[in-house]
Design a protein around this motif. Structure first.
Motif, PDB file in Angstrom:
ATOM      1  N   ILE A  92      -1.766  -0.482  -3.806  1.00 48.47           N
ATOM      2  CA  ILE A  92      -3.168   0.650  -4.626  1.00 48.47           C
ATOM      3  C   ILE A  92      -1.982   2.133  -3.709  1.00 48.47           C
ATOM      4  CG2 ILE A  92      -4.766  -0.866  -4.388  1.00 48.47           C
ATOM      5  CD1 ILE A  92      -4.710  -0.019  -1.630  1.00 48.47           C
ATOM      6  N   MET A  93      -2.788   2.626  -4.601  1.00 47.50           N
ATOM      7  CA  MET A  93      -1.876   4.200  -3.741  1.00 47.50           C
ATOM      8  C   MET A  93      -3.357   4.767  -2.934  1.00 47.50           C
ATOM      9  SD  MET A  93       0.389   6.603  -3.321  1.00 47.50           S
ATOM     10  CE  MET A  93       0.072   8.483  -3.109  1.00 47.50           C
ATOM     11  N   CYS A  94      -3.071   5.278  -1.731  1.00 42.70           N
ATOM     12  CA  CYS A  94      -4.130   6.398  -0.914  1.00 42.70           C
ATOM     13  C   CYS A  94      -3.946   7.118  -0.595  1.00 42.70           C
ATOM     14  CB  CYS A  94      -3.755   5.433   0.669  1.00 42.70           C
ATOM     15  SG  CYS A  94      -4.456   3.819   0.509  1.00 42.70           S
ATOM     16  N   VAL A 131       0.993  -0.939   0.188  1.00 39.45           N
ATOM     17  CA  VAL A 131      -0.143   0.187   0.228  1.00 39.45           C
ATOM     18  C   VAL A 131       0.995   1.489   0.234  1.00 39.45           C
ATOM     19  CG1 VAL A 131      -1.391   1.424   1.152  1.00 39.45           C
ATOM     20  CG2 VAL A 131      -2.154  -1.100   1.354  1.00 39.45           C
ATOM     21  N   PHE A 132       0.663   2.179  -1.056  1.00 42.42           N
ATOM     22  CA  PHE A 132       1.528   3.672  -1.145  1.00 42.42           C
ATOM     23  C   PHE A 132       0.355   4.240  -0.216  1.00 42.42           C
ATOM     24  CE2 PHE A 132       4.019   2.248  -4.813  1.00 42.42           C
ATOM     25  CZ  PHE A 132       4.703   1.390  -4.893  1.00 42.42           C
ATOM     26  N   SER A 133       1.200   5.008   0.721  1.00 39.16           N
ATOM     27  CA  SER A 133      -0.344   6.275   0.940  1.00 39.16           C
ATOM     28  C   SER A 133       0.339   7.466   0.993  1.00 39.16           C
ATOM     29  CB  SER A 133      -0.029   5.859   2.437  1.00 39.16           C
ATOM     30  OG  SER A 133      -1.283   6.709   2.664  1.00 39.16           O
ATOM     31  N   ASP A 134      -0.319   8.813   1.140  1.00 36.19           N
ATOM     32  CA  ASP A 134       0.658  10.053   1.821  1.00 36.19           C
ATOM     33  C   ASP A 134       0.130  10.290   2.575  1.00 36.19           C
ATOM     34  OD1 ASP A 134       0.537  12.577   0.823  1.00 36.19           O
ATOM     35  OD2 ASP A 134      -1.383  13.255   1.691  1.00 36.19           O
ATOM     36  N   LEU A 135       0.890  11.175   3.262  1.00 36.25           N
ATOM     37  CA  LEU A 135       0.924  10.949   4.945  1.00 36.25           C
ATOM     38  C   LEU A 135       0.004  11.703   5.357  1.00 36.25           C
ATOM     39  CD1 LEU A 135       2.974  10.860   7.137  1.00 36.25           C
ATOM     40  CD2 LEU A 135       4.564  12.376   6.911  1.00 36.25           C
ATOM     41  N   ASP A 136       0.256  12.702   4.829  1.00 33.43           N
ATOM     42  CA  ASP A 136      -0.200  14.472   5.429  1.00 33.43           C
ATOM     43  C   ASP A 136      -2.046  14.569   5.352  1.00 33.43           C
ATOM     44  OD1 ASP A 136       1.470  15.198   7.169  1.00 33.43           O
ATOM     45  OD2 ASP A 136       2.086  17.005   5.128  1.00 33.43           O
ATOM     46  N   ASN A 137      -2.575  14.012   6.634  1.00 34.09           N
ATOM     47  CA  ASN A 137      -4.098  13.904   6.690  1.00 34.09           C
ATOM     48  C   ASN A 137      -4.565  12.700   6.140  1.00 34.09           C
ATOM     49  OD1 ASN A 137      -4.552  16.006   7.964  1.00 34.09           O
ATOM     50  ND2 ASN A 137      -5.222  17.432   6.427  1.00 34.09           N
ATOM     51  N   ARG A 174      -3.976   1.429  -8.749  1.00 29.89           N
ATOM     52  CA  ARG A 174      -5.780   2.265  -8.210  1.00 29.89           C
ATOM     53  C   ARG A 174      -5.293   3.255  -7.343  1.00 29.89           C
ATOM     54  NH1 ARG A 174      -7.422  -4.377  -8.468  1.00 29.89           N
ATOM     55  NH2 ARG A 174      -4.849  -3.565  -8.152  1.00 29.89           N
ATOM     56  N   SER A 175      -6.659   3.638  -7.346  1.00 30.24           N
ATOM     57  CA  SER A 175      -5.984   5.247  -6.361  1.00 30.24           C
ATOM     58  C   SER A 175      -7.766   4.066  -4.929  1.00 30.24           C
ATOM     59  CB  SER A 175      -6.420   6.171  -6.627  1.00 30.24           C
ATOM     60  OG  SER A 175      -7.128   6.853  -7.460  1.00 30.24           O
TER      61      SER A 175
END
Length: 178
Positions: free
Chosen positions: A113-115, A30-36, A132-133
């Motif tokens: 997936i990217m969140c 799982v790829f993920s953004d950090l902030d919020n 996929r997002s």
């Protein structure tokens, strides 16, 4: 062009995503953004829910990798206690950070997936990288100063997305579509 902003899934919070479901779908990371997305932008301590979700991901042999536009020192400081791998200065919405993570971790775009909480950075970068997002709601309502212009533009994009697509609904967890 508006299709570049369409998320694959819309889930209220990243912790709702079932690691066992991800494993069944063949997701290895799982790829993920950090902030919020993982943590509030103004509070770098992870919540108990985040720590539990990370533990469940690990039990399912799924790696969580943060892909952030922030500078290295900011991301490193925020993730110190969580011990997560990351790509900083990813330049989202360009696919640079996602593509670097795919290469560095020897992953295929169908295995991730990217969140993230923003259409203009996270979802657009995912679509640019053919990944996929998962769009999540921001953990807190306030944003850092540099995110506020994006939120304004997102409102305009949402109107166009809703006019074009009738399947933009918030779900409790991901499903195996796409």
């Amino acid at each position: 062009m508006i299709s570049k902003f369409k998320p694959t899934w819309m889930i209220p919070v990243v912790y709702n995503i079932s690691p066992s479901k991800l494993k069944d779908m063949g997701i290895k990371a799982v790829f993920s953004d950090l902030d919020n997305t993982l943590i509030p932008w103004n509070n770098p301590d992870g919540t108990p829910q985040l720590r539990e979700w990370i533990s469940e991901l690990k039990k399912n042999n799924i790696e969580l990798i943060v892909i952030s536009n922030n500078k290295h020192s900011r991301v490193q400081r925020a993730l110190r206690s969580l011990k997560l791998n990351f790509i900083s200065r990813s330049l989202k919405p360009l696919p640079r950070g996602i593509n670097k993570a795919l290469r560095d971790y020897h992953l295929h775009h169908k295995e991730v997936i990217m969140c993230g909480d923003q259409l203009l950075t996270d979802v657009w970068a995912s679509n640019n990288a053919n990944v996929r997002s998962v769009l999540v709601k921001p953990l807190i309502e306030s944003d850092a100063w540099n995110t506020k212009p994006n939120r304004f533009l997102e409102k305009l994009i949402w109107k166009k997305l809703r006019n074009k697509y009738d399947d933009l609904d918030w779900q409790e967890d991901i499903n195996d579509r796409n």
